[in-house]
Design a protein around this motif. Structure first.
Motif, PDB file in Angstrom:
ATOM      1  N   ASN A   1       0.619  -1.295  -0.089  1.00 52.60           N
ATOM      2  CA  ASN A   1       0.020  -0.038   0.008  1.00 52.60           C
ATOM      3  C   ASN A   1       0.780   1.184  -0.179  1.00 52.60           C
TER       4      ASN A   1
ATOM      5  N   TYR B   1      -2.089  -0.374  -8.927  1.00 54.95           N
ATOM      6  CA  TYR B   1      -1.502   0.677  -9.295  1.00 54.95           C
ATOM      7  C   TYR B   1      -1.758   1.120 -10.793  1.00 54.95           C
TER       8      TYR B   1
ATOM      9  N   THR C   1       0.670   4.915  -9.269  1.00 53.31           N
ATOM     10  CA  THR C   1       0.353   5.129  -7.747  1.00 53.31           C
ATOM     11  C   THR C   1      -0.971   4.181  -7.528  1.00 53.31           C
ATOM     12  N   GLN C   2      -1.100   3.974  -6.268  1.00 51.87           N
ATOM     13  CA  GLN C   2      -2.162   3.147  -5.956  1.00 51.87           C
ATOM     14  C   GLN C   2      -3.365   3.632  -5.884  1.00 51.87           C
TER      15      GLN C   2
END
Length: 303
Positions: free
Chosen positions: A217, A251, A244-245
């Motif tokens: 995360n 992602y 990015t998550q």
């Protein structure tokens, strides 16, 4: 100015034609998307018929969508299935029981007869985008199910076979980070890239102490895509976006493919504190006739 743009365009066309002609995979630039969920195998156990499904009815190296359907064995009546838990393992030649990322608790948000999730397989080990054809290698894995119907818990298991991936754009990698932990990165999208800016989606997982995996995360996966072939000289592209998550746990970023051919997605993975877990900067120098430098964390694709 127009002459310069035209010259640049003609050079790009020339370089593209060189890539397809000189590389041994020029006839492999057409791949089909994986199809709908179909039955891979089934289990008859506990008076139930359990169907195990995957895209196109097969499990492949890399990321796989999967589904479990449970009905009565004889009448195929709908059951009140409350939950389905999954465990997937592989026993290697040394007798070690290994695992990989997968959905431990399957999702039934659409229909309580259909429980969906995913599995990431790291075998066969011999895969390369430079392979001329699908290798046909099969590796046995074991799927164990624990499911609950009307408050009663049942168990069932089945051996499945995992094949070499058929689409290099769904490639993956496994590695040990600087923190000593084992990680997986698997490409999820695009299955069929375009000569354009593409939405790039990957899954990133880390091994836990119990030999299972969990999603990492709030990491960042920095991206530097390049064409490392000697006939492309480390060519890159503009308008890429680091990954990015998002809310789905995967992602998301952007990758700009300026032409078809062999590309390397060079990565630098950073944890939530900005520390480098794995990956190195690559040279931005374009030099024809020399194979381009690759990050020590990278995934090759071909389209």
């Amino acid at each position: 100015m127009r002459f310069i743009k035209y010259t640049s365009l003609m050079m790009a066309v020339f370089l593209f034609s060189c890539t397809v002609e000189k590389t041994p995979f020029g006839n492999r630039l057409n791949f089909a998307s994986r199809g709908s969920l179909q039955e891979v195998t089934y289990i008859k156990e506990n008076g139930h018929n359990i169907s195990i499904e995957a895209s196109d009815g097969e499990f492949l190296r890399g990321y796989n969508d999967l589904a479990i359907k449970i009905v009565t064995a004889n009448t195929l009546e709908r059951l009140n299935v409350e939950e389905v838990q999954l465990s997937i393992t592989h026993t290697d030649k040394q007798g070690r029981v290994l695992s990989a990322p997968y959905s431990k608790l399957l999702n039934n948000s659409e229909d309580n007869r259909i429980f969906k999730g995913f599995a990431v397989f790291d075998t066969p080990k011999d895969y390369s985008v430079l392979n001329a054809t699908h290798t046909g290698i099969k590796t046995p894995w074991n799927i164990a199910l624990t499911y609950k119907i009307d408050g009663v818990t049942y168990q069932a298991q089945k051996e499945i076979e995992v094949l070499d991936t058929r689409n290099p754009n769904l490639n993956m990698t496994e590695f040990q980070g600087k923190d000593g932990k084992k990680y997986y990165i698997a490409l999820i999208a695009p299955e069929i890239p375009k000569v354009a800016v593409n939405n790039l989606i990957v899954g990133i997982w880390v091994e836990k102490s119990d030999n299972t995996y969990e999603v990492v995360n709030n990491y960042v996966l920095e991206l530097d895509p390049r064409m490392p072939g000697e006939d492309m000289g480390n060519h890159s592209s503009p308008d890429n976006q680091d990954l990015t998550q998002k809310n789905d746990g995967f992602y998301h970023g952007k990758v700009n493919y300026t032409m078809q051919g062999y590309w390397t997605l060079n990565f630098i993975l950073k944890d939530s504190f900005g520390n480098i877990v794995k990956g190195t900067q690559v040279s931005k120098k374009v030099q024809m006739g020399v194979f381009g430098e690759q990050s020590d964390l990278h995934i090759d694709i071909l389209f």
